[in-house]
Design an enzyme around this catalytic site. Structure first.
Site, PDB file in Angstrom:
ATOM      1  N   TYR A   1       0.837  -1.037  -0.122  1.00  0.00           N
ATOM      2  CA  TYR A   1       0.180  -0.125  -0.043  1.00  0.00           C
ATOM      3  C   TYR A   1       0.845   1.358  -0.006  1.00  0.00           C
ATOM      4  O   TYR A   1       2.143   1.149   0.351  1.00  0.00           O
ATOM      5  CB  TYR A   1      -0.794   0.193   1.064  1.00  0.00           C
TER       6      TYR A   1
ATOM      7  N   ARG B   1      -7.849 -20.929  -2.174  1.00  0.00           N
ATOM      8  CA  ARG B   1      -7.016 -20.489  -1.193  1.00  0.00           C
ATOM      9  C   ARG B   1      -5.688 -21.240  -1.359  1.00  0.00           C
ATOM     10  O   ARG B   1      -5.836 -22.335  -0.753  1.00  0.00           O
ATOM     11  CB  ARG B   1      -7.317 -20.207   0.342  1.00  0.00           C
TER      12      ARG B   1
ATOM     13  N   LYS C   1       6.692  -1.973   2.066  1.00  0.00           N
ATOM     14  CA  LYS C   1       5.497  -1.387   2.584  1.00  0.00           C
ATOM     15  C   LYS C   1       4.120  -2.323   2.397  1.00  0.00           C
ATOM     16  O   LYS C   1       3.324  -2.099   1.623  1.00  0.00           O
ATOM     17  CB  LYS C   1       5.042   0.090   1.995  1.00  0.00           C
TER      18      LYS C   1
ATOM     19  N   GLU D   1      11.298   2.653  14.537  1.00  0.00           N
ATOM     20  CA  GLU D   1      10.541   3.666  13.965  1.00  0.00           C
ATOM     21  C   GLU D   1       9.010   3.684  14.674  1.00  0.00           C
ATOM     22  O   GLU D   1       8.810   3.080  15.722  1.00  0.00           O
ATOM     23  CB  GLU D   1      10.218   3.565  12.565  1.00  0.00           C
TER      24      GLU D   1
ATOM     25  N   LEU E   1      10.982   1.105   7.354  1.00  0.00           N
ATOM     26  CA  LEU E   1      10.182   1.644   6.068  1.00  0.00           C
ATOM     27  C   LEU E   1      10.998   2.739   5.740  1.00  0.00           C
ATOM     28  O   LEU E   1      11.130   3.830   6.697  1.00  0.00           O
ATOM     29  CB  LEU E   1       8.881   1.803   6.293  1.00  0.00           C
TER      30      LEU E   1
HETATM   31  C1  LIG Z   1       6.206   1.867   9.666  1.00  0.00           C
HETATM   32  C2  LIG Z   1       6.269   3.197   9.091  1.00  0.00           C
HETATM   33  N1  LIG Z   1       7.285   3.959   9.035  1.00  0.00           N
HETATM   34  C3  LIG Z   1       7.423   5.093   8.538  1.00  0.00           C
HETATM   35  C4  LIG Z   1       6.308   5.787   7.965  1.00  0.00           C
HETATM   36  C5  LIG Z   1       6.305   7.018   7.230  1.00  0.00           C
HETATM   37  O1  LIG Z   1       6.483   6.968   5.766  1.00  0.00           O
HETATM   38  P1  LIG Z   1       6.010   8.121   4.791  1.00  0.00           P
HETATM   39  O2  LIG Z   1       6.833   9.107   5.344  1.00  0.00           O
HETATM   40  O3  LIG Z   1       6.290   7.677   3.518  1.00  0.00           O
HETATM   41  O4  LIG Z   1       4.611   8.360   5.045  1.00  0.00           O
HETATM   42  C6  LIG Z   1       5.144   5.123   7.805  1.00  0.00           C
HETATM   43  C7  LIG Z   1       3.900   5.431   7.109  1.00  0.00           C
HETATM   44  O5  LIG Z   1       2.813   4.951   7.192  1.00  0.00           O
HETATM   45  C8  LIG Z   1       4.953   3.670   8.445  1.00  0.00           C
HETATM   46  O6  LIG Z   1       4.050   2.815   8.443  1.00  0.00           O
END
Ligand SMILES: Cc1ncc(COP(=O)(O)O)c(C=O)c1O
Length: 286
Positions: A33, A101, A149, A181, A206
């Site tokens: 996503y 499935r 993601k 994070e 991420l």
């Molecule tokens: C785990 C995680 N880290 C960091 C971010 C921030 O990413 P972005 O700045 O691209 O929204 C998100 C955003 O949903 C996230 O889910």
């Protein structure tokens, strides 16, 4: 009134927007996503989000059903149809619905599912940007490919639910004594000697699009940056802490696990970076 969603080639009222129970996104979280912000009807930093989308789908050997150019057109059409001024466009692509499935990828021609919808959000005037947010810490129980993601967000659901129950605005996840994070944001501190610190990109986090843009904007202004992991102890001894994400831009963090960070109020660096990011977002929106 129902907003309009996009599902596999059609624009439909959100309440009629449906995918199969055999969709692999639903069964296996076999999907990716993205969330892009919308400011004054324009997409913010969207090319960065779509570049990350392409990378994420590549990492799970999934092919986008549309080109990035076409996806951008669809996002814009959705914004127009919903007359969305300020908010978010959510986009999800999954490996589609097979006839049964089964864990391995579908053998036949199964078209990936592409879904998009919008939500209204006044990110610029969010009260929490002025007050700052509290965060709690939780163990990072996620898998080893957090750079993808993926829609498999159960660890973040639990982390953010714990934060909500504690009256906090975000959960910072910890691994080996270090902050990875936020549940849905990148984590930053400003050290006592004015260095902006955020964890380096790797499989452990991420690669945040807002993180990337904020670091570039900070570097342009000759602000000092270190990309490395930090502990909660270091964060509590820092001048400031903050988070970044597409859905919040830059938000000050004023307490961690009930302990005050810095002055306990939004600091000048977080406030400045937020202003700089908003300026960038307004100037570069498409
Ligand atoms: C785990 C995680 N880290 C960091 C971010 C921030 O990413 P972005 O700045 O691209 O929204 C998100 C955003 O949903 C996230 O889910």
């Amino acid at each position: 009134m129902d907003s309009i969603a996009y599902v596999n080639g059609s624009f439909v009222p959100l309440s009629d927007a449906k995918v199969s129970v055999l969709d692999r996104g639903f069964l296996f979280a076999d999907g990716i996503y993205e969330v892009s912000a919308v400011l004054d009807g324009k997409l913010v930093d969207n090319a960065s989000h779509l570049a990350r989308l392409e990378r994420s789908v590549g990492e799970i050997k999934l092919k986008l059903p549309e080109t990035v150019e076409r996806i951008t057109e669809l996002q814009k059409e959705l914004i127009a149809r919903n007359k969305l001024a300020n908010g978010l466009v959510y986009l999800q692509v999954t490996r589609g619905a097979d006839t049964a499935r089964d864990f391995p990828f579908p053998k036949g021609e199964v078209k990936p599912t592409l879904v998009m919808f919008t939500s209204e959000k006044d990110i610029i005037n969010a009260a929490s940007a002025k007050t700052g947010i509290n965060v709690i810490t939780v163990p990072d129980i996620r898998w080893e490919r957090r750079d993808i993601k993926s829609v498999a967000l159960l660890a973040q659901v639990l982390a953010k639910q714990a934060a909500a129950e504690a009256g906090a605005g975000e959960a910072w996840m910890l691994e080996d004594g270090l902050v990875t994070e936020g549940g849905s944001s990148s984590a930053f501190i400003l050290t006592q000697n004015d260095v902006i610190v955020t964890r380096q990109n790797s499989n452990a986090i991420l690669p945040g699009c807002t993180r990337k843009a904020v670091l570039a904007l900070a570097a342009e202004r000759q602000l000092r940056i270190e990309e490395r992991a930090f502990t909660v102890t270091e964060a509590l001894a820092a001048k400031e802490a903050f988070i970044t994400s597409a859905s919040s831009f830059v938000q000050p963090v004023v307490a961690i696990d009930g302990k005050q960070v810095g002055s306990g109020k939004p600091g000048p660096m977080a406030t400045r970076l937020r202003e700089i990011y908003v300026e960038f977002a307004k100037a570069t929106g498409v």
